[in-house]
Design an enzyme around this catalytic site. Structure first.
Site, PDB file in Angstrom:
ATOM      1  N   LYS A  48       4.264  -3.452  -1.272  1.00  0.00           N
ATOM      2  CA  LYS A  48       4.472  -4.741  -0.599  1.00  0.00           C
ATOM      3  C   LYS A  48       3.155  -5.526  -0.558  1.00  0.00           C
ATOM      4  CE  LYS A  48       6.185  -6.457   3.836  1.00  0.00           C
ATOM      5  NZ  LYS A  48       5.939  -6.055   5.236  1.00  0.00           N
ATOM      6  N   ASP A  91       1.253  10.433   7.340  1.00  0.00           N
ATOM      7  CA  ASP A  91       2.672  10.296   7.044  1.00  0.00           C
ATOM      8  C   ASP A  91       3.108  11.252   5.929  1.00  0.00           C
ATOM      9  OD1 ASP A  91       4.300   7.056   7.044  1.00  0.00           O
ATOM     10  OD2 ASP A  91       4.938   9.063   7.642  1.00  0.00           O
ATOM     11  N   ASP A 130      -1.920   8.853   2.192  1.00  0.00           N
ATOM     12  CA  ASP A 130      -1.243   8.144   3.271  1.00  0.00           C
ATOM     13  C   ASP A 130      -1.122   6.671   2.936  1.00  0.00           C
ATOM     14  OD1 ASP A 130      -1.703   7.764   6.839  1.00  0.00           O
ATOM     15  OD2 ASP A 130      -0.022   7.543   5.463  1.00  0.00           O
TER      16      ASP A 130
HETATM   17  O1  LIG Z   1      -2.602   2.694  -0.067  1.00  0.00           O
HETATM   18  C1  LIG Z   1      -3.240   3.683   0.196  1.00  0.00           C
HETATM   19  C2  LIG Z   1      -2.906   4.983  -0.385  1.00  0.00           C
HETATM   20  C3  LIG Z   1      -2.331   4.825  -1.732  1.00  0.00           C
HETATM   21  C4  LIG Z   1      -2.482   5.720  -2.715  1.00  0.00           C
HETATM   22  C5  LIG Z   1      -1.749   5.213  -3.756  1.00  0.00           C
HETATM   23  C6  LIG Z   1      -1.537   5.863  -5.040  1.00  0.00           C
HETATM   24  C7  LIG Z   1      -0.354   5.675  -5.734  1.00  0.00           C
HETATM   25  C8  LIG Z   1      -0.123   6.347  -6.931  1.00  0.00           C
HETATM   26  C9  LIG Z   1      -1.128   7.188  -7.417  1.00  0.00           C
HETATM   27  C10 LIG Z   1      -1.243   8.033  -8.514  1.00  0.00           C
HETATM   28  C11 LIG Z   1      -0.251   8.282  -9.529  1.00  0.00           C
HETATM   29  N1  LIG Z   1      -0.349   9.196 -10.482  1.00  0.00           N
HETATM   30  C12 LIG Z   1       0.775   9.125 -11.227  1.00  0.00           C
HETATM   31  C13 LIG Z   1       1.207   9.868 -12.328  1.00  0.00           C
HETATM   32  C14 LIG Z   1       2.449   9.595 -12.883  1.00  0.00           C
HETATM   33  C15 LIG Z   1       3.245   8.597 -12.340  1.00  0.00           C
HETATM   34  C16 LIG Z   1       2.813   7.851 -11.234  1.00  0.00           C
HETATM   35  C17 LIG Z   1       1.566   8.147 -10.685  1.00  0.00           C
HETATM   36  N2  LIG Z   1       0.906   7.613  -9.606  1.00  0.00           N
HETATM   37  N3  LIG Z   1      -2.431   8.651  -8.484  1.00  0.00           N
HETATM   38  N4  LIG Z   1      -3.097   8.223  -7.395  1.00  0.00           N
HETATM   39  C18 LIG Z   1      -2.334   7.342  -6.723  1.00  0.00           C
HETATM   40  C19 LIG Z   1      -2.563   6.670  -5.525  1.00  0.00           C
HETATM   41  N5  LIG Z   1      -1.169   4.067  -3.410  1.00  0.00           N
HETATM   42  N6  LIG Z   1      -1.560   3.808  -2.148  1.00  0.00           N
HETATM   43  N7  LIG Z   1      -4.236   3.755   0.984  1.00  0.00           N
HETATM   44  C20 LIG Z   1      -4.732   2.678   1.636  1.00  0.00           C
HETATM   45  C21 LIG Z   1      -3.970   1.563   1.942  1.00  0.00           C
HETATM   46  C22 LIG Z   1      -4.583   0.532   2.631  1.00  0.00           C
HETATM   47  C23 LIG Z   1      -5.899   0.627   3.001  1.00  0.00           C
HETATM   48  C24 LIG Z   1      -6.588   1.779   2.662  1.00  0.00           C
HETATM   49  F1  LIG Z   1      -7.831   1.891   3.004  1.00  0.00           F
HETATM   50  C25 LIG Z   1      -6.024   2.804   1.999  1.00  0.00           C
END
Ligand SMILES: O=C(Cc1cc(-c2ccc3c(-c4nc5ccccc5[nH]4)n[nH]c3c2)n[nH]1)Nc1cccc(F)c1
Length: 276
Positions: free
Chosen positions: A18, A131, A149
């Site tokens: 979002k 979470d 998270d």
């Molecule tokens: O938003 C996150 C955490 C977060 C982690 C991720 C995220 C999403 C996906 C991945 C992936 C990842 N590896 C994949 C392999 C195959 C398919 C999909 C994949 N996604 N690796 N690391 C990730 C990290 N999205 N959001 N923290 C956050 C939010 C606001 C402020 C803040 F300081 C931290």
């Protein structure tokens, strides 16, 4: 070291949220692969969650644990904030669970052991309510679990359980009653996760939110007959209405279902695509 977008080659999107998307990215000098999360300042300011983002960044940068997704740093330009996050090679546990329907008891015990260690670490750092639903758990290179998270951000629209505040399935009774939540909510959600990984459905799944609320408040759970007595015993000690009576995390690591199924040194199995 202050980073900027020009330090990275951008790859495919990994998740759409979002408040912004996450992209595969590679640092040009070292070729180190990361997940680069892009948040739009406009949306953050509009939603007045700037303090929450700062707090998240604050917390995430301080946490160092093998089962907590790393945040290596952050930077911003005039429109966006960029978070340099650890890349989890095997993607989300949510996707894996959907593909495999459910996991065997040894695998789940290893995941619960690792998450319990990560939560104990968080509690020593005075951080609660990581979470831990499947949507927020990623799988690393050696198939190890990582808590990522996502906080308030919604991920991958395909996640089926999105009510406006996120899935109800993981809410604890005290959160439903609007009481202040403590460390004990993490113990409750550990019980919910354990059930969901073993069965393939969350314990309080119901056709509508009122039914889910009712099931949570009276802890109405049915265990399928393929669940072992010891697994049921552990979940029965985590999914307790009174937060004070839930099994403390240190005791979870000593529970026979954990010590027998996840002995020291046991690691998660590699889930090969053809393995069913
Ligand atoms: O938003 C996150 C955490 C977060 C982690 C991720 C995220 C999403 C996906 C991945 C992936 C990842 N590896 C994949 C392999 C195959 C398919 C999909 C994949 N996604 N690796 N690391 C990730 C990290 N999205 N959001 N923290 C956050 C939010 C606001 C402020 C803040 F300081 C931290």
């Amino acid at each position: 070291k202050s980073w900027s977008l020009s330090d990275f080659d951008l790859g495919r999107p990994l998740g759409k949220g979002k408040f912004g998307n996450v992209y595969l990215a590679r640092e040009k000098e070292s070729h180190y692969v990361v997940a680069l999360k892009v948040l739009f300042k406009s949306q953050i300011l509009d939603s007045e969650i700037e303090h929450q983002v700062r707090r998240e960044v604050e917390i995430q940068c301080r946490l160092r644990h093998p089962n907590i997704l790393r945040m290596y740093g952050y930077f911003h330009d005039e429109k966006r904030i960029y978070l340099i996050l650890e890349y989890a090679k095997q993607g989300s546990l949510y996707k894996l669970l959907k593909e495999r329907e459910r996991f065997d008891e040894k695998t789940v015990a290893i995941y619960i052991r690792d998450l319990t260690r990560a939560l104990l670490y968080c509690h020593t750092k005075k951080v609660i309510h990581r979470d831990i639903k499947p949507e927020n758990l990623l799988i690393g290179h050696n198939w190890e679990l990582k808590i990522a998270d996502f906080g308030w951000s919604v991920h991958s629209p395909s996640s089926r359980r999105m009510t406006l505040c996120g899935t109800l399935d993981y809410l604890s009774p005290e959160m439903i009653e609007g009481k202040p939540h403590s460390y004990a909510v993490d113990i409750w959600s550990l019980g919910v996760l354990c059930y969901e990984l073993l069965v393939g459905l969350p314990p309080f799944d119901a056709k509508d939110s009122h039914q889910t609320y009712r099931k949570i408040r009276y802890v109405i759970i049915k265990y399928p007959d393929f669940i072992s007595e010891k697994a049921k015993d552990l979940m029965g000690r985590l999914l307790v209405i009174n937060p004070e009576q839930r099994l403390p995390l240190t005791n979870v690591l000593q529970h026979p279902w954990i010590t027998e199924n996840a002995p020291e040194g046991a690691v998660p199995p590699a889930f090969n695509p053809e393995q069913k």
